[in-house]
Design a protein around this motif. Sequence first.
Motif, PDB file in Angstrom:
ATOM      1  N   ALA A   9     -39.697   5.770   0.265  1.00  0.00           N
ATOM      2  CA  ALA A   9     -40.801   4.934  -0.209  1.00  0.00           C
ATOM      3  C   ALA A   9     -40.328   3.634  -0.857  1.00  0.00           C
ATOM      4  CB  ALA A   9     -41.687   5.728  -1.171  1.00  0.00           C
ATOM      5  N   PRO A  10     -39.351   3.664  -1.777  1.00  0.00           N
ATOM      6  CA  PRO A  10     -38.897   2.385  -2.360  1.00  0.00           C
ATOM      7  C   PRO A  10     -38.330   1.424  -1.317  1.00  0.00           C
ATOM      8  CG  PRO A  10     -38.137   4.249  -3.682  1.00  0.00           C
ATOM      9  CD  PRO A  10     -38.678   4.814  -2.412  1.00  0.00           C
ATOM     10  N   LEU A  11     -37.607   1.969  -0.327  1.00  0.00           N
ATOM     11  CA  LEU A  11     -37.046   1.120   0.718  1.00  0.00           C
ATOM     12  C   LEU A  11     -38.150   0.468   1.539  1.00  0.00           C
ATOM     13  CD1 LEU A  11     -34.626   0.040   2.291  1.00  0.00           C
ATOM     14  CD2 LEU A  11     -34.664   2.149   3.653  1.00  0.00           C
ATOM     15  N   LEU A  12     -39.203   1.227   1.855  1.00  0.00           N
ATOM     16  CA  LEU A  12     -40.306   0.673   2.625  1.00  0.00           C
ATOM     17  C   LEU A  12     -41.038  -0.403   1.836  1.00  0.00           C
ATOM     18  CD1 LEU A  12     -41.761   3.942   4.224  1.00  0.00           C
ATOM     19  CD2 LEU A  12     -40.333   2.200   5.312  1.00  0.00           C
ATOM     20  N   ARG A  13     -41.186  -0.185   0.526  1.00  0.00           N
ATOM     21  CA  ARG A  13     -41.832  -1.204  -0.302  1.00  0.00           C
ATOM     22  C   ARG A  13     -40.994  -2.476  -0.351  1.00  0.00           C
ATOM     23  NH1 ARG A  13     -43.490   3.293  -3.523  1.00  0.00           N
ATOM     24  NH2 ARG A  13     -41.617   3.092  -4.822  1.00  0.00           N
ATOM     25  N   GLN A  14     -39.690  -2.318  -0.447  1.00  0.00           N
ATOM     26  CA  GLN A  14     -38.818  -3.495  -0.460  1.00  0.00           C
ATOM     27  C   GLN A  14     -38.931  -4.273   0.847  1.00  0.00           C
ATOM     28  OE1 GLN A  14     -34.876  -2.108  -1.328  1.00  0.00           O
ATOM     29  NE2 GLN A  14     -35.377  -1.483  -3.420  1.00  0.00           N
ATOM     30  N   ARG A  15     -39.016  -3.551   1.956  1.00  0.00           N
ATOM     31  CA  ARG A  15     -39.152  -4.225   3.245  1.00  0.00           C
ATOM     32  C   ARG A  15     -40.475  -4.961   3.348  1.00  0.00           C
ATOM     33  NH1 ARG A  15     -36.779   0.295   7.575  1.00  0.00           N
ATOM     34  NH2 ARG A  15     -34.587   0.101   6.938  1.00  0.00           N
ATOM     35  N   SER A  16     -41.542  -4.342   2.835  1.00  0.00           N
ATOM     36  CA  SER A  16     -42.845  -5.010   2.893  1.00  0.00           C
ATOM     37  C   SER A  16     -42.841  -6.275   2.040  1.00  0.00           C
ATOM     38  CB  SER A  16     -43.953  -4.058   2.439  1.00  0.00           C
ATOM     39  OG  SER A  16     -43.871  -3.795   1.045  1.00  0.00           O
ATOM     40  N   VAL A  17     -42.166  -6.230   0.894  1.00  0.00           N
ATOM     41  CA  VAL A  17     -42.052  -7.425   0.050  1.00  0.00           C
ATOM     42  C   VAL A  17     -41.265  -8.513   0.778  1.00  0.00           C
ATOM     43  CG1 VAL A  17     -41.058  -8.352  -2.079  1.00  0.00           C
ATOM     44  CG2 VAL A  17     -42.279  -6.165  -2.113  1.00  0.00           C
ATOM     45  N   ALA A  18     -40.166  -8.109   1.437  1.00  0.00           N
ATOM     46  CA  ALA A  18     -39.353  -9.088   2.165  1.00  0.00           C
ATOM     47  C   ALA A  18     -40.142  -9.729   3.298  1.00  0.00           C
ATOM     48  CB  ALA A  18     -38.092  -8.409   2.711  1.00  0.00           C
ATOM     49  N   ARG A  19     -40.920  -8.927   4.029  1.00  0.00           N
ATOM     50  CA  ARG A  19     -41.714  -9.482   5.129  1.00  0.00           C
ATOM     51  C   ARG A  19     -42.801 -10.409   4.606  1.00  0.00           C
ATOM     52  NH1 ARG A  19     -41.243  -4.122   7.289  1.00  0.00           N
ATOM     53  NH2 ARG A  19     -43.313  -3.625   6.472  1.00  0.00           N
ATOM     54  N   PHE A  20     -43.445 -10.020   3.508  1.00  0.00           N
ATOM     55  CA  PHE A  20     -44.491 -10.863   2.947  1.00  0.00           C
ATOM     56  C   PHE A  20     -43.917 -12.178   2.419  1.00  0.00           C
ATOM     57  CE2 PHE A  20     -47.597 -12.115  -0.345  1.00  0.00           C
ATOM     58  CZ  PHE A  20     -48.738 -12.126   0.432  1.00  0.00           C
ATOM     59  N   THR A  21     -42.746 -12.100   1.821  1.00  0.00           N
ATOM     60  CA  THR A  21     -42.072 -13.315   1.360  1.00  0.00           C
ATOM     61  C   THR A  21     -41.740 -14.225   2.535  1.00  0.00           C
ATOM     62  OG1 THR A  21     -41.108 -12.094  -0.504  1.00  0.00           O
ATOM     63  CG2 THR A  21     -40.092 -14.212   0.075  1.00  0.00           C
ATOM     64  N   LEU A  22     -41.311 -13.620   3.643  1.00  0.00           N
ATOM     65  CA  LEU A  22     -41.039 -14.400   4.846  1.00  0.00           C
ATOM     66  C   LEU A  22     -42.309 -15.081   5.353  1.00  0.00           C
ATOM     67  CD1 LEU A  22     -39.206 -15.284   7.179  1.00  0.00           C
ATOM     68  CD2 LEU A  22     -39.704 -13.087   8.297  1.00  0.00           C
ATOM     69  N   LEU A  23     -43.431 -14.377   5.311  1.00  0.00           N
ATOM     70  CA  LEU A  23     -44.714 -14.962   5.736  1.00  0.00           C
ATOM     71  C   LEU A  23     -45.061 -16.168   4.874  1.00  0.00           C
ATOM     72  CD1 LEU A  23     -47.362 -14.925   7.356  1.00  0.00           C
ATOM     73  CD2 LEU A  23     -48.261 -13.268   5.705  1.00  0.00           C
TER      74      LEU A  23
END
Length: 231
Positions: A9-23
């Motif tokens: 779960a923490p890894l998935l949240r980190q990935r979602s933050v990274a993708r949103f930051t990229l957006l």
Amino acid sequence: MIARVRRLAPLLRQRSVARFTLLLGILALFGLTVLLLPQPDLADAPRLVDRLGPLAPPAAILLGALMMVVLVPRTLVSFAWGALFGTVGGASYALGAALIAAALGFAVGRTLGRDFVAERVRGRLARLDGWFARQSVLGVVTVRLLPVGGFGLISYGYGTTGARVRPFLVGSVLASVPSAFGYAAMGAAVASPGDINWFAIAPAGLGLVASTIIVTKWRRSRRAALAAASA
């Protein structure tokens, strides 16, 4: 299995933050590009259209879509295409470009931003996200007609919500019809003064009337909902 999910779960949240930051970075880059790039010289554009021949319409649609994806205002595309292709042709190609741009913006927003938003919506935001998920074509048209952002930006934003693809695309095109014909007619008038086909811009007038009715009904329904909630 449950322990593994908790570890992931923490890894998935980190990935979602990274993708949103990229957006957000992509949108900021597009916005700066539109602001800083010099205005193109369209003096040679008619000759280029002549050289392209039958390839000019698909080229106009693809180029217009690319321009909207990088946040160039859709009205500018409609105006320019109207000057180059006339009212009907310019509006038609601008609407085709709008459909492609809406699909691309939605896809990018859904891929890069949906997980981040879905993980964090609570309370009223969750209800708002549910409203987007239940939206009909009319709801999308209403949002598109409200002065809340440019065409491209709204497309990216819709992708981050739970909105369905088909109503979003159909509503996006329908909402674009009035201004597409209106601005294309203006562009055609600038290119050929005194040669305006008033029947061709009739959809703009009808669309303006429909837009006014839709926005008025939306505001009335919103006031009624607020009054019921406060009662």
